[in-house]
Design a protein around this motif. Sequence first.
Motif, PDB file in Angstrom:
ATOM      1  N   ALA A 340       0.918  -1.267  -0.010  1.00 20.82           N
ATOM      2  CA  ALA A 340      -0.070   0.285  -0.158  1.00 20.82           C
ATOM      3  C   ALA A 340       0.677   1.106   0.025  1.00 20.82           C
ATOM      4  N   ASP A 341       0.508   2.048  -1.084  1.00 25.88           N
ATOM      5  CA  ASP A 341       1.470   3.490  -1.269  1.00 25.88           C
ATOM      6  C   ASP A 341       3.159   3.235  -1.014  1.00 25.88           C
ATOM      7  N   GLY A 342       3.478   1.874  -1.732  1.00 25.67           N
ATOM      8  CA  GLY A 342       5.057   1.874  -1.727  1.00 25.67           C
ATOM      9  C   GLY A 342       5.423   0.998  -0.454  1.00 25.67           C
ATOM     10  N   CYS A 343       4.671   0.866   0.489  1.00 21.74           N
ATOM     11  CA  CYS A 343       4.938   0.034   1.912  1.00 21.74           C
ATOM     12  C   CYS A 343       4.455  -1.256   1.856  1.00 21.74           C
ATOM     13  N   TRP A 344       5.076  -2.363   2.557  1.00 20.13           N
ATOM     14  CA  TRP A 344       4.501  -3.459   2.536  1.00 20.13           C
ATOM     15  C   TRP A 344       4.285  -3.854   3.814  1.00 20.13           C
ATOM     16  N   PHE A 345       3.427  -4.625   3.986  1.00 23.49           N
ATOM     17  CA  PHE A 345       2.824  -5.121   5.546  1.00 23.49           C
ATOM     18  C   PHE A 345       2.442  -6.421   5.786  1.00 23.49           C
ATOM     19  N   ASP A 346       2.832  -7.001   6.607  1.00 20.27           N
ATOM     20  CA  ASP A 346       2.832  -8.527   6.946  1.00 20.27           C
ATOM     21  C   ASP A 346       1.735  -8.670   8.077  1.00 20.27           C
ATOM     22  N   CYS A 347       0.581  -9.167   8.019  1.00 20.35           N
ATOM     23  CA  CYS A 347      -0.464  -9.463   8.885  1.00 20.35           C
ATOM     24  C   CYS A 347      -0.472 -10.756   9.553  1.00 20.35           C
ATOM     25  N   ARG A 348      -0.403 -10.677  10.619  1.00 21.47           N
ATOM     26  CA  ARG A 348      -0.247 -12.060  11.533  1.00 21.47           C
ATOM     27  C   ARG A 348      -1.162 -11.827  12.802  1.00 21.47           C
ATOM     28  N   ASP A 349      -1.812 -12.688  13.260  1.00 23.93           N
ATOM     29  CA  ASP A 349      -2.868 -12.934  14.340  1.00 23.93           C
ATOM     30  C   ASP A 349      -3.630 -11.774  14.522  1.00 23.93           C
ATOM     31  N   GLY A 350      -4.145 -10.981  13.629  1.00 26.79           N
ATOM     32  CA  GLY A 350      -5.055  -9.865  13.459  1.00 26.79           C
ATOM     33  C   GLY A 350      -4.097  -8.664  13.919  1.00 26.79           C
ATOM     34  N   ALA A 351      -2.736  -8.856  13.714  1.00 24.92           N
ATOM     35  CA  ALA A 351      -2.188  -7.307  13.913  1.00 24.92           C
ATOM     36  C   ALA A 351      -1.148  -7.319  12.627  1.00 24.92           C
ATOM     37  N   ALA A 352      -0.689  -5.876  12.302  1.00 27.42           N
ATOM     38  CA  ALA A 352      -0.076  -5.603  11.068  1.00 27.42           C
ATOM     39  C   ALA A 352       1.347  -5.145  11.427  1.00 27.42           C
ATOM     40  N   LEU A 353       2.549  -5.703  10.553  1.00 30.59           N
ATOM     41  CA  LEU A 353       3.659  -5.398  11.049  1.00 30.59           C
ATOM     42  C   LEU A 353       4.113  -4.665   9.534  1.00 30.59           C
ATOM     43  N   LEU A 354       4.776  -3.497   9.698  1.00 23.46           N
ATOM     44  CA  LEU A 354       5.470  -2.639   8.493  1.00 23.46           C
ATOM     45  C   LEU A 354       6.863  -3.379   8.323  1.00 23.46           C
ATOM     46  N   VAL A 355       7.048  -4.049   7.365  1.00 27.16           N
ATOM     47  CA  VAL A 355       8.310  -4.774   6.978  1.00 27.16           C
ATOM     48  C   VAL A 355       9.207  -3.997   5.981  1.00 27.16           C
ATOM     49  N   ALA A 356       8.659  -3.059   5.129  1.00 23.09           N
ATOM     50  CA  ALA A 356       9.419  -2.181   4.160  1.00 23.09           C
ATOM     51  C   ALA A 356       8.749  -1.092   3.815  1.00 23.09           C
ATOM     52  N   GLY A 357       9.473   0.234   3.825  1.00 25.37           N
ATOM     53  CA  GLY A 357       9.053   1.424   3.337  1.00 25.37           C
ATOM     54  C   GLY A 357       9.095   1.600   1.990  1.00 25.37           C
ATOM     55  N   PRO A 358       8.718   2.633   1.334  1.00 25.27           N
ATOM     56  CA  PRO A 358       9.317   3.172  -0.008  1.00 25.27           C
ATOM     57  C   PRO A 358      10.716   3.282  -0.172  1.00 25.27           C
ATOM     58  N   GLN A 359      11.012   2.886  -1.631  1.00 22.53           N
ATOM     59  CA  GLN A 359      12.293   3.132  -2.019  1.00 22.53           C
ATOM     60  C   GLN A 359      12.860   4.390  -1.909  1.00 22.53           C
ATOM     61  N   PRO A 360      13.922   4.551  -1.703  1.00 29.14           N
ATOM     62  CA  PRO A 360      14.805   5.846  -1.895  1.00 29.14           C
ATOM     63  C   PRO A 360      14.879   6.113  -3.197  1.00 29.14           C
ATOM     64  N   PRO A 361      14.969   7.369  -3.469  1.00 34.12           N
ATOM     65  CA  PRO A 361      15.088   7.969  -4.703  1.00 34.12           C
ATOM     66  C   PRO A 361      16.507   7.692  -5.303  1.00 34.12           C
ATOM     67  N   LYS A 362      16.744   7.552  -6.476  1.00 33.68           N
ATOM     68  CA  LYS A 362      18.090   7.322  -7.050  1.00 33.68           C
ATOM     69  C   LYS A 362      19.026   8.588  -6.974  1.00 33.68           C
ATOM     70  N   SER A 363      20.111   8.414  -6.631  1.00 28.68           N
ATOM     71  CA  SER A 363      21.129   9.511  -6.453  1.00 28.68           C
ATOM     72  C   SER A 363      21.386  10.064  -7.932  1.00 28.68           C
ATOM     73  N   ALA A 364      22.056  11.094  -8.052  1.00 33.34           N
ATOM     74  CA  ALA A 364      22.302  11.806  -9.024  1.00 33.34           C
ATOM     75  C   ALA A 364      23.284  10.971 -10.025  1.00 33.34           C
ATOM     76  N   SER A 365      24.125  10.371  -9.549  1.00 32.49           N
ATOM     77  CA  SER A 365      25.206   9.583 -10.269  1.00 32.49           C
ATOM     78  C   SER A 365      24.465   8.497 -10.771  1.00 32.49           C
ATOM     79  N   LYS A 366      23.521   7.823 -10.053  1.00 31.40           N
ATOM     80  CA  LYS A 366      22.876   6.636 -10.663  1.00 31.40           C
ATOM     81  C   LYS A 366      21.967   7.027 -11.800  1.00 31.40           C
ATOM     82  N   ARG A 367      21.298   7.989 -11.642  1.00 31.34           N
ATOM     83  CA  ARG A 367      20.227   8.600 -12.834  1.00 31.34           C
ATOM     84  C   ARG A 367      21.221   9.141 -13.939  1.00 31.34           C
ATOM     85  N   PHE A 368      22.294   9.538 -13.746  1.00 29.66           N
ATOM     86  CA  PHE A 368      23.079   9.911 -14.990  1.00 29.66           C
ATOM     87  C   PHE A 368      23.688   8.463 -15.539  1.00 29.66           C
TER      88      PHE A 368
END
Length: 534
Positions: A340-368
């Motif tokens: 959801a919105d670039g984040c990943w959630f793992d749901c277990r036993d009626g509770a949710a756990l945020l396991v990964a957030g949005p990716q960081p933007p590429k640096s200028a060197s990687k974009r180039f």
Amino acid sequence: MAAAEEMVFATHGAKAQEVVARALAAPVSLAADQVREVSPGRSQAGEVWSPQLLPYQSWEGGAARAGQVDGDADGDLLAAGSLGMGVDDDARARLLAMAARQKGVGGAAAVDVPDEQDAPAVSVQREEAGYALVGFDLRALARASGAQSGLAVVLPSFVDGVPVVRIAPGAFARRLVRGVGVDVRVVPDTVQRIGAGAFSALPGRHIHLGAGVRAGGAQACDLSGVTPPLERRTYSVSGENEHYQAQDGSLLSADGRMLLFCAPPYEERYALPDGVETIGETAFAQGCEPPHVVSAPACLQHVRAKQWDAALWMCPAGCDGARRLRRRGVRVCGPDAIEADGCWFDCRDGAALLVAGPQPPKSASKRFASVAARARAAAASDEGVAVDAKQAAARAEANDCGGLVSGGRLGPVGQGPSAAVLAQPQVAETLALPAQVRGAELTRIAPSALPYAPKTLIIPASVREVGDGNACRGTKRLVLPEGLERVGAHSFCSRTLEGPVALPKSLRSVGEGSFEFSVCRLACSGVEVHVPAD
């Protein structure tokens, strides 16, 4: 010269399967006078040394002659020193030849330099079972073929009727292959062993392993570390090989249990082949974007390669490999994780756990770098029309940026890619985590779930714990809720937090290294404290 034409020739756009079939139909056989045979090093009287080292030769009386060191020429101090000073092999040979012709120069140390053009491009070493290929001057063979790219390279199968059974680790040293673009490399059926790293410096897009290969060695691949750089690499294996197989360009053991090489480029979400239990140390290529999410089979046990440790691994329940990945700090979730919105959630036993957030933007060197690679590909694929690299790069970056640069449209294409390349792609500046995910209450943020976070991060009141390693690099404004009880070590340490950061009364524990260089206000007492680096 006929043998050189059989070993190196232009593919003219032919498919890899066609080139391999042509090569296997007519194995390359070289005469004894078409190769340079070297002898393995032997210690002199009173010396004790490892067999892996180059042989020692005295420099007195001209006994050591340039270009006559046995084994891999990369160990020659003269050659290595010259390359370090920017003098290539051809220039070094000309300088030595010039010095040898001058009277009174060098004295006894003057060297007799053979004609490099007449020297064999293939060096071999006799072994008990046959010959070992210890040197392959691809640059010289490419010059003889009249082409520097789009080449097929077929390794010799026989030398004077004796089979070539081994490829030495230094057979394709960087100085012998750099600058030559290879489309297909064919390892003949006679070869049984390949030294570790033998293909690491090779700029080859496709490698075919013959029927006899039984020990391939670890072949690390860095797409951007070879010259010219590669955009992909694939493998194919003879159907009669009993030790290896190829699936969609990837290299696996014959039983499919061990993944030896995963063919790049990689999609953002990548699924490992079914049945894989072990992933080798050099299975993942470098010099390209790794996947963000990796789907693993339930039978996965060991992941020795660490190039994808920043990815999110989706592992079924009971997967032994998931436990080992968590132990070394890799983010792991189940196959039913919710995005959801670039984040990943793992749901277990009626509770949710945020396991990964949005990716960081590429640096200028990687974009180039990515834009430049697409520009080269566009220029190379343009039929008969000279395409300016800057124009191609501007078009590619315009596609990534949605045609917008700094709030305005891209200017004329001929103005170049600099503005487009350096322009930061549009990313969300606020991340407000949801209190519920499909009816499950978000209560925890897993360790290392948020190594990066946008400028503003809002954590809901349902969260009770923030795990270790949530550095939230890039975050300037942080909102922590009442009800949060624990913050792990090395979290919220972006060093750019605008203070004071309000720490709620419910907070009972803060790990070391968290809130580094930040000003925090303790809600329970109203006291403001500055957190130092230690």
